[in-house]
Design a protein around this motif. Structure first.
Motif, PDB file in Angstrom:
ATOM      1  N   TRP A 164       0.836  -1.202   0.000  1.00  0.00           N
ATOM      2  CA  TRP A 164       0.000   0.000   0.000  1.00  0.00           C
ATOM      3  C   TRP A 164       0.870   1.252   0.000  1.00  0.00           C
ATOM      4  O   TRP A 164       0.586   2.216  -0.715  1.00  0.00           O
ATOM      5  CB  TRP A 164      -0.909  -0.010   1.223  1.00  0.00           C
ATOM      6  CG  TRP A 164      -1.871   1.140   1.283  1.00  0.00           C
ATOM      7  CD1 TRP A 164      -3.110   1.215   0.718  1.00  0.00           C
ATOM      8  CD2 TRP A 164      -1.667   2.395   1.948  1.00  0.00           C
ATOM      9  NE1 TRP A 164      -3.690   2.436   0.989  1.00  0.00           N
ATOM     10  CE2 TRP A 164      -2.830   3.173   1.745  1.00  0.00           C
ATOM     11  CE3 TRP A 164      -0.620   2.931   2.694  1.00  0.00           C
ATOM     12  CZ2 TRP A 164      -2.969   4.457   2.268  1.00  0.00           C
ATOM     13  CZ3 TRP A 164      -0.756   4.211   3.205  1.00  0.00           C
ATOM     14  CH2 TRP A 164      -1.916   4.959   2.992  1.00  0.00           C
ATOM     15  N   ALA A 165       1.955   1.246   0.787  1.00  0.00           N
ATOM     16  CA  ALA A 165       2.857   2.401   0.843  1.00  0.00           C
ATOM     17  C   ALA A 165       3.516   2.633  -0.511  1.00  0.00           C
ATOM     18  O   ALA A 165       3.653   3.781  -0.962  1.00  0.00           O
ATOM     19  CB  ALA A 165       3.914   2.192   1.921  1.00  0.00           C
ATOM     20  N   LEU A 166       3.912   1.565  -1.194  1.00  0.00           N
ATOM     21  CA  LEU A 166       4.475   1.700  -2.534  1.00  0.00           C
ATOM     22  C   LEU A 166       3.460   2.311  -3.495  1.00  0.00           C
ATOM     23  O   LEU A 166       3.783   3.211  -4.279  1.00  0.00           O
ATOM     24  CB  LEU A 166       4.927   0.332  -3.053  1.00  0.00           C
ATOM     25  CG  LEU A 166       6.209  -0.256  -2.455  1.00  0.00           C
ATOM     26  CD1 LEU A 166       6.379  -1.700  -2.914  1.00  0.00           C
ATOM     27  CD2 LEU A 166       7.422   0.567  -2.860  1.00  0.00           C
ATOM     28  N   ASP A 167       2.249   1.820  -3.421  1.00  0.00           N
ATOM     29  CA  ASP A 167       1.198   2.337  -4.310  1.00  0.00           C
ATOM     30  C   ASP A 167       0.937   3.819  -4.050  1.00  0.00           C
ATOM     31  O   ASP A 167       0.805   4.607  -4.998  1.00  0.00           O
ATOM     32  CB  ASP A 167      -0.072   1.517  -4.105  1.00  0.00           C
ATOM     33  CG  ASP A 167      -1.226   2.018  -4.956  1.00  0.00           C
ATOM     34  OD1 ASP A 167      -1.216   1.780  -6.185  1.00  0.00           O
ATOM     35  OD2 ASP A 167      -2.146   2.663  -4.409  1.00  0.00           O
ATOM     36  N   GLN A 168       0.872   4.205  -2.789  1.00  0.00           N
ATOM     37  CA  GLN A 168       0.609   5.597  -2.447  1.00  0.00           C
ATOM     38  C   GLN A 168       1.745   6.517  -2.862  1.00  0.00           C
ATOM     39  O   GLN A 168       1.531   7.702  -3.128  1.00  0.00           O
ATOM     40  CB  GLN A 168       0.361   5.724  -0.939  1.00  0.00           C
ATOM     41  CG  GLN A 168      -0.921   5.083  -0.469  1.00  0.00           C
ATOM     42  CD  GLN A 168      -2.139   5.683  -1.132  1.00  0.00           C
ATOM     43  OE1 GLN A 168      -2.420   6.878  -1.016  1.00  0.00           O
ATOM     44  NE2 GLN A 168      -2.901   4.860  -1.847  1.00  0.00           N
ATOM     45  N   ALA A 169       2.964   5.961  -2.958  1.00  0.00           N
ATOM     46  CA  ALA A 169       4.123   6.758  -3.379  1.00  0.00           C
ATOM     47  C   ALA A 169       4.262   6.802  -4.898  1.00  0.00           C
ATOM     48  O   ALA A 169       5.230   7.380  -5.411  1.00  0.00           O
ATOM     49  CB  ALA A 169       5.398   6.193  -2.763  1.00  0.00           C
ATOM     50  N   GLY A 170       3.308   6.199  -5.614  1.00  0.00           N
ATOM     51  CA  GLY A 170       3.311   6.279  -7.075  1.00  0.00           C
ATOM     52  C   GLY A 170       3.930   5.098  -7.786  1.00  0.00           C
ATOM     53  O   GLY A 170       4.165   5.166  -9.000  1.00  0.00           O
ATOM     54  N   PHE A 171       4.182   4.007  -7.075  1.00  0.00           N
ATOM     55  CA  PHE A 171       4.793   2.837  -7.685  1.00  0.00           C
ATOM     56  C   PHE A 171       3.733   1.833  -8.126  1.00  0.00           C
ATOM     57  O   PHE A 171       2.676   1.706  -7.493  1.00  0.00           O
ATOM     58  CB  PHE A 171       5.744   2.147  -6.694  1.00  0.00           C
ATOM     59  CG  PHE A 171       7.032   2.875  -6.474  1.00  0.00           C
ATOM     60  CD1 PHE A 171       8.193   2.496  -7.134  1.00  0.00           C
ATOM     61  CD2 PHE A 171       7.090   3.954  -5.597  1.00  0.00           C
ATOM     62  CE1 PHE A 171       9.380   3.175  -6.925  1.00  0.00           C
ATOM     63  CE2 PHE A 171       8.275   4.637  -5.388  1.00  0.00           C
ATOM     64  CZ  PHE A 171       9.429   4.246  -6.051  1.00  0.00           C
ATOM     65  N   ASP A 172       4.034   1.123  -9.194  1.00  0.00           N
ATOM     66  CA  ASP A 172       3.240  -0.042  -9.570  1.00  0.00           C
ATOM     67  C   ASP A 172       3.775  -1.226  -8.780  1.00  0.00           C
ATOM     68  O   ASP A 172       4.955  -1.586  -8.891  1.00  0.00           O
ATOM     69  CB  ASP A 172       3.366  -0.322 -11.071  1.00  0.00           C
ATOM     70  CG  ASP A 172       2.755   0.777 -11.923  1.00  0.00           C
ATOM     71  OD1 ASP A 172       1.726   1.340 -11.498  1.00  0.00           O
ATOM     72  OD2 ASP A 172       3.306   1.079 -12.991  1.00  0.00           O
ATOM     73  N   VAL A 173       2.927  -1.830  -7.974  1.00  0.00           N
ATOM     74  CA  VAL A 173       3.350  -2.943  -7.128  1.00  0.00           C
ATOM     75  C   VAL A 173       3.500  -4.198  -7.981  1.00  0.00           C
ATOM     76  O   VAL A 173       2.570  -4.629  -8.661  1.00  0.00           O
ATOM     77  CB  VAL A 173       2.347  -3.177  -5.988  1.00  0.00           C
ATOM     78  CG1 VAL A 173       2.793  -4.349  -5.119  1.00  0.00           C
ATOM     79  CG2 VAL A 173       2.202  -1.917  -5.141  1.00  0.00           C
ATOM     80  N   LEU A 174       4.698  -4.777  -7.949  1.00  0.00           N
ATOM     81  CA  LEU A 174       4.979  -5.975  -8.738  1.00  0.00           C
ATOM     82  C   LEU A 174       4.781  -7.250  -7.940  1.00  0.00           C
ATOM     83  O   LEU A 174       4.670  -8.333  -8.512  1.00  0.00           O
ATOM     84  CB  LEU A 174       6.411  -5.933  -9.280  1.00  0.00           C
ATOM     85  CG  LEU A 174       6.751  -4.755 -10.184  1.00  0.00           C
ATOM     86  CD1 LEU A 174       8.194  -4.849 -10.653  1.00  0.00           C
ATOM     87  CD2 LEU A 174       5.808  -4.690 -11.380  1.00  0.00           C
ATOM     88  N   GLY A 175       4.750  -7.136  -6.641  1.00  0.00           N
ATOM     89  CA  GLY A 175       4.538  -8.308  -5.813  1.00  0.00           C
ATOM     90  C   GLY A 175       4.811  -8.010  -4.359  1.00  0.00           C
ATOM     91  O   GLY A 175       5.531  -7.068  -4.020  1.00  0.00           O
TER      92      GLY A 175
END
Length: 236
Positions: A164-175
């Protein structure tokens, strides 16, 4: 007729001043669309062809001003357009150059920051394969991080919270899974990418963000890592 001819000359000079921003725009969009590699779009078309045309454009703008002073009429509009284009182009190149001077990257190289320089998280799985396929620069172990002060998260985050933190920082979560979450972020201009890993251990969560292109990233890796840590700290 003489005035008409001088006005045409002024507009031709203006066209020269507009060439540099046009080439940079084409270079950026072509790289973004995958028409050519970033080394061509950024390195060749922007910083060699574009910069050279920016110098030509600045000279052309001065010549257009001289035409406007002598002839007046529509030459004044042409000169104003040329000066505006040349000024904005110079400002953008200056800003990009200053960004490249930030210390948030390996000396002379790419952005790579972590909250744990003594034992940095490593990239694995699909993200490691993506970096290899993109011919990303090889990473060194600890001790190659500078200019970016990141505090580790003292909380042991859940994998879904890290994702969730990765997504909120603008990243596409790969796994995400036991002990980690991975993501990648691709910028719009030139398609420059950053990879991120969140490593979860008992009582501690660490973050690493690394540019995928072998070029100074103007501190973007540091800003992205801080954004991830901020989101992790916000999770209750």
């Amino acid at each position: 007729m003489a005035r008409s001819g001088s006005n045409r000359t002024a507009w031709r000079l203006t066209a020269l001043a507009l060439l540099a921003p046009l080439v940079v725009m084409v270079a950026a969009m072509g790289t973004h669309l995958g028409l050519w590699d970033w080394r061509i779009g950024w390195g060749l078309l922007t910083w060699k062809v574009g910069l050279g045309l920016a110098v030509v454009g600045a000279v052309a703008a001065l010549a257009a001003v001289a035409q406007a002073v002598r002839r007046g009429g529509s030459a004044r509009l042409a000169a104003a357009t040329a000066v505006l284009a040349a000024g904005l182009t110079a400002g953008l190149f200056g800003w990009a150059w200053m960004q490249a001077q930030t210390p948030f990257h390996i000396q002379g190289g790419f952005g790579d920051v972590t909250s744990n320089p003594e034992d940095p998280p490593v990239y694995g799985g699909v993200l490691s394969r993506h970096r290899a396929a993109a011919d990303a620069p090889a990473l060194t172990p600890a001790g190659q991080f500078s200019g970016c002060e990141l505090a580790f998260s003292p909380r042991q985050a859940a994998p879904e919270s890290a994702a969730w933190a990765l997504d909120q920082a603008g990243f596409d979560v790969l796994g995400s899974g036991v002990g980690r979450a991975d993501g990648t972020r691709t910028g719009f201009w030139f398609g420059f990418s950053h990879d991120a890993v969140v490593r979860i251990r008992p009582g501690r969560t660490d973050v690493r963000v690394t540019a995928r292109q072998d070029r100074p990233d103007g501190g973007e890796a540091c800003r992205l890592a801080q954004a991830i840590l901020t989101e992790l700290q916000a999770i209750r």
